[in-house]
Design a protein around this motif. Structure first.
Motif, PDB file in Angstrom:
ATOM      1  N   ILE A 198       0.836  -1.219   0.000  1.00 10.61           N
ATOM      2  CA  ILE A 198       0.000   0.000   0.000  1.00 10.61           C
ATOM      3  C   ILE A 198       0.866   1.264   0.000  1.00 10.61           C
ATOM      4  O   ILE A 198       0.581   2.235  -0.698  1.00 10.61           O
ATOM      5  N   ILE A 211       1.149   4.447  -2.535  1.00 16.03           N
ATOM      6  CA  ILE A 211       1.037   5.863  -2.149  1.00 16.03           C
ATOM      7  C   ILE A 211       2.220   6.650  -2.719  1.00 16.03           C
ATOM      8  O   ILE A 211       2.055   7.730  -3.289  1.00 16.03           O
ATOM      9  N   LEU A 235      -0.320  12.135   6.459  1.00 16.42           N
ATOM     10  CA  LEU A 235      -1.142  11.893   7.644  1.00 16.42           C
ATOM     11  C   LEU A 235      -1.630  10.450   7.680  1.00 16.42           C
ATOM     12  O   LEU A 235      -2.043   9.905   6.648  1.00 16.42           O
ATOM     13  N   ASP A 236      -1.588   9.845   8.862  1.00 14.59           N
ATOM     14  CA  ASP A 236      -2.150   8.506   9.061  1.00 14.59           C
ATOM     15  C   ASP A 236      -3.669   8.608   8.910  1.00 14.59           C
ATOM     16  O   ASP A 236      -4.306   9.518   9.446  1.00 14.59           O
ATOM     17  N   ILE A 237      -4.241   7.652   8.176  1.00 15.64           N
ATOM     18  CA  ILE A 237      -5.682   7.680   7.877  1.00 15.64           C
ATOM     19  C   ILE A 237      -6.523   7.429   9.136  1.00 15.64           C
ATOM     20  O   ILE A 237      -7.694   7.838   9.199  1.00 15.64           O
ATOM     21  N   HIS A 267      -1.274  13.014  13.488  1.00 19.15           N
ATOM     22  CA  HIS A 267      -0.478  11.762  13.468  1.00 19.15           C
ATOM     23  C   HIS A 267       0.014  11.532  12.041  1.00 19.15           C
ATOM     24  O   HIS A 267      -0.763  11.418  11.111  1.00 19.15           O
ATOM     25  N   GLY A 270       3.246  -5.229  16.294  1.00 17.71           N
ATOM     26  CA  GLY A 270       2.133  -4.402  15.819  1.00 17.71           C
ATOM     27  C   GLY A 270       2.316  -3.842  14.415  1.00 17.71           C
ATOM     28  O   GLY A 270       1.537  -2.994  13.982  1.00 17.71           O
ATOM     29  N   VAL A 324       1.657  -3.628  10.818  1.00 13.29           N
ATOM     30  CA  VAL A 324       0.607  -4.129   9.922  1.00 13.29           C
ATOM     31  C   VAL A 324       1.033  -3.936   8.464  1.00 13.29           C
ATOM     32  O   VAL A 324       0.818  -4.793   7.619  1.00 13.29           O
ATOM     33  N   HIS A 339       5.941   6.488  13.047  1.00 19.38           N
ATOM     34  CA  HIS A 339       4.752   7.239  13.431  1.00 19.38           C
ATOM     35  C   HIS A 339       5.210   8.463  14.222  1.00 19.38           C
ATOM     36  O   HIS A 339       5.962   8.315  15.189  1.00 19.38           O
TER      37      HIS A 339
END
Ligand code: 5GP
Ligand code: ZN
Length: 135
Positions: free
Chosen positions: A4, A8, A28-30, A37, A91, A93, A100
């Motif tokens: 993904i 992007i 930006l994190d969705i 974030h 964590g 994914v 982050h």
């Protein structure tokens, strides 16, 4: 399955971009932990921290400082967490290395990871030595 974040980078999936140069993209994190974030990623695909080449490091640090200060200015945050999840057990994914940047405000109560303790000082020193031997 296609990555993904590579999509992007190529502009095949839209993102709310906050910074871009030859080798780094930040957007930006969705699903933000707090508003603002941001994810900082190398444009080249690396699975995680451990397969990234040295030369990405210096520049990435500078970009995180620059983007991190901009996030704080824009959101009014008084602190910022820099978090990187590596491997699914931690964590991760999306298997494309990313950091982050999570803006924080005093007393926001968002997260503070629970800490434990060693059974003894001996256990702590034995583990420290074991890690040292593996460096
Ligand atoms: P991880 O858990 O792998 O460290 O974090 C992946 C992050 O990517 C998650 O916080 C998730 O909300 C974010 N994310 C997943 N898919 C997309 C997307 O398509 N666009 C954006 N902007 N963020 C995404
Ligand atoms: Zn990728």
């Amino acid at each position: 399955m296609e990555c993904i974040f590579c999509k992007i980078v190529r502009g095949e999936i839209p993102c709310a971009e906050v910074y871009s140069d030859d080798s780094i993209l930040a957007f930006l994190d969705i699903a933000p932990i707090s508003k603002g974030h941001t994810l900082v990623i190398p444009k080249e695909h690396y699975d995680n921290l451990f397969d990234m080449p040295d030369e990405v490091g210096n520049h990435l640090l500078k970009v995180m400082q620059k983007v991190g200060s901009a996030i704080m200015k824009a959101t009014g945050a008084t602190g910022i967490n820099v978090v990187m999840n590596n491997y699914p057990s931690a964590g991760q994914v999306i298997p494309h290395a990313h950091w982050h940047l999570i803006p924080r405000i005093e007393g926001d109560g968002l997260f503070r990871v629970k800490q434990g303790k060693y059974d003894s000082n001996d256990e702590m020193l034995t583990l420290a030595n074991k890690i040292k031997e593996n460096v």
